[in-house]
Design an enzyme around this catalytic site. Structure first.
Site, PDB file in Angstrom:
ATOM      1  N   THR A  54      45.849 -12.075  22.012  1.00 42.66           N
ATOM      2  CA  THR A  54      46.414 -11.588  20.850  1.00 42.66           C
ATOM      3  C   THR A  54      47.270 -12.593  20.161  1.00 42.66           C
ATOM      4  O   THR A  54      47.426 -13.640  21.038  1.00 42.66           O
ATOM      5  CB  THR A  54      47.386 -10.406  21.468  1.00 42.66           C
ATOM      6  OG1 THR A  54      46.617  -9.438  21.745  1.00 42.66           O
ATOM      7  CG2 THR A  54      48.419 -10.082  20.480  1.00 42.66           C
TER       8      THR A  54
ATOM      9  N   ARG B  37      41.005   3.213  21.486  1.00 43.76           N
ATOM     10  CA  ARG B  37      42.111   2.943  22.415  1.00 43.76           C
ATOM     11  C   ARG B  37      43.314   2.048  21.497  1.00 43.76           C
ATOM     12  O   ARG B  37      42.694   1.265  20.903  1.00 43.76           O
ATOM     13  CB  ARG B  37      41.615   2.070  23.533  1.00 43.76           C
ATOM     14  CG  ARG B  37      42.709   1.490  24.500  1.00 43.76           C
ATOM     15  CD  ARG B  37      43.119   0.211  23.941  1.00 43.76           C
ATOM     16  NE  ARG B  37      44.051  -0.578  24.990  1.00 43.76           N
ATOM     17  CZ  ARG B  37      44.543  -1.948  24.876  1.00 43.76           C
ATOM     18  NH1 ARG B  37      44.494  -2.348  23.657  1.00 43.76           N
ATOM     19  NH2 ARG B  37      45.445  -2.295  25.711  1.00 43.76           N
TER      20      ARG B  37
HETATM   21  N1  ASP Z   1      48.442  -6.596  24.318  1.00 40.57           N
HETATM   22  C1  ASP Z   1      47.132  -6.601  23.941  1.00 40.57           C
HETATM   23  C2  ASP Z   1      46.339  -5.145  24.032  1.00 40.57           C
HETATM   24  O1  ASP Z   1      46.715  -4.509  25.138  1.00 40.57           O
HETATM   25  C3  ASP Z   1      46.227  -7.582  24.258  1.00 40.57           C
HETATM   26  C4  ASP Z   1      46.641  -8.910  24.637  1.00 40.57           C
HETATM   27  O2  ASP Z   1      47.930  -9.329  24.233  1.00 40.57           O
HETATM   28  O3  ASP Z   1      45.780 -10.033  24.699  1.00 40.57           O
HETATM   29  O4  ASP Z   1      46.067  -4.613  23.263  1.00 40.57           O
END
Ligand code: ASP
Length: 307
Positions: free
Chosen positions: A173, A201
């Protein structure tokens, strides 16, 4: 009154494979430099964060925009959000298909002001209304992620949360927090979520207080990691709240991680800026990709050359 700006950008927290280190380092640096220039030219914290995140969305190294993970149906569904610390205005979108830069769409939600959060087909409809062009969903899919998806389908028992453990090849992310020369704070975040997620989701990233929060009276935080755990402790708001009483950002993050680990055994990374422009970065995964410079002139980046 003009104050020194501060900016931190991140490209996710997990076990970054050695052959991906350079791409993560470079991606964060390029996004940071664009955001920093915007702040140095007198731009707003919100514009700097949006600009940095848009650049990271365009970089296929990261789990955002083009290059994001595919869901169980093999499609890219994206989440993004931003927030202003002066007005507490928010713009967020989730489960959006066929939009290359969801952070720009989230910005339009914020500017429109009638709602704070649009999802799925409603977000697409709004994009059309405000003139943000859609793209073919396939344009967001890169061969690396198609291969990962095929392997997950073949394995049959893939668990999205396993991607955050050690030695998993996954992108991250992306996000940014900033303080501008007028002392205003902001945060922006964008993600493809977790690999092989269920259709529809939504993780922590576009949820206010969970993946992001900004309040000029305290600070601004942006999270990454396993969204289901982060959301349970409302990690971004928790991190910002821990700044109360003019606490040091490092100490605030230490306490927030103590709660994350003790209550839900979560894995995450957080960037935090306080109202004085002090920045802290913390993570309990093997690595985190980030670049920052704070108002006191401290700077840092990772992963380091030697990592
Ligand atoms: N926090 C993000 C999610 O669960 C994924 C990530 O941070 O890599 O959608």
């Amino acid at each position: 009154m003009s104050v020194q700006p501060a900016l931190a950008v991140h490209g996710g927290a997990w076990d970054i494979p050695v052959d991906w280190l350079e791409a993560h380092r470079d991606g964060c640096r390029i996004a940071f430099e664009a955001g920093w220039k915007s702040l140095a030219d007198g731009g707003s914290a919100l514009d700097a964060c949006e600009e940095a995140v848009r650049i990271l969305e365009d970089d296929p190294t990261f789990d955002a925009g083009r290059g994001a993970f595919l869901n169980r149906e093999g499609d890219v569904e994206l989440d993004a959000a931003l927030m202003r610390g002066d007005t507490l205005d928010i713009g967020a979108v989730a489960a959006v298909r066929g939009i290359a830069n969801p952070i720009q769409l989230a910005r339009q939600v914020l500017e429109d002001g009638s709602h704070i959060f649009l999802v799925g087909s409603g977000a697409r409809l709004f994009a059309r209304e405000v003139g943000i062009a859609g793209c073919a969903p396939a344009e967001l899919v890169v061969p690396r992620e198609l291969d990962r998806w095929k392997q997950a389908v073949e394995a049959g028992n893939f668990r999205p949360d396993s991607a955050f453990g050690p030695s998993q090849k996954k992108g991250g992310t992306v996000g940014a927090v900033a303080r501008d020369q007028e002392g205003r704070l902001a945060v922006a975040i964008s993600t493809g979520g977790s690999p092989f997620k269920r259709v529809g989701r939504v993780g922590d990233s576009p949820l206010v207080g969970c993946g992001f929060y900004a309040d000029d009276e305290l600070g601004a935080a942006c999270c990454t990691g396993l969204g289901e755990a982060i959301a349970k402790v409302v990690l971004a708001r928790l991190s910002v709240e821990e700044l109360r009483g003019d606490q040091e950002p490092e100490a605030a993050l230490k306490r927030a991680f103590e709660v994350l680990e003790r209550r839900v055994k979560g894995l995450a990374g957080v960037i935090l800026v306080d109202r004085r422009g002090r920045i802290a970065v913390d993570f309990n995964t093997p690595h985190m990709a980030y670049t920052f410079r704070d108002a006191q002139g401290r700077s840092g980046s990772a992963p380091d050359q030697g990592e």
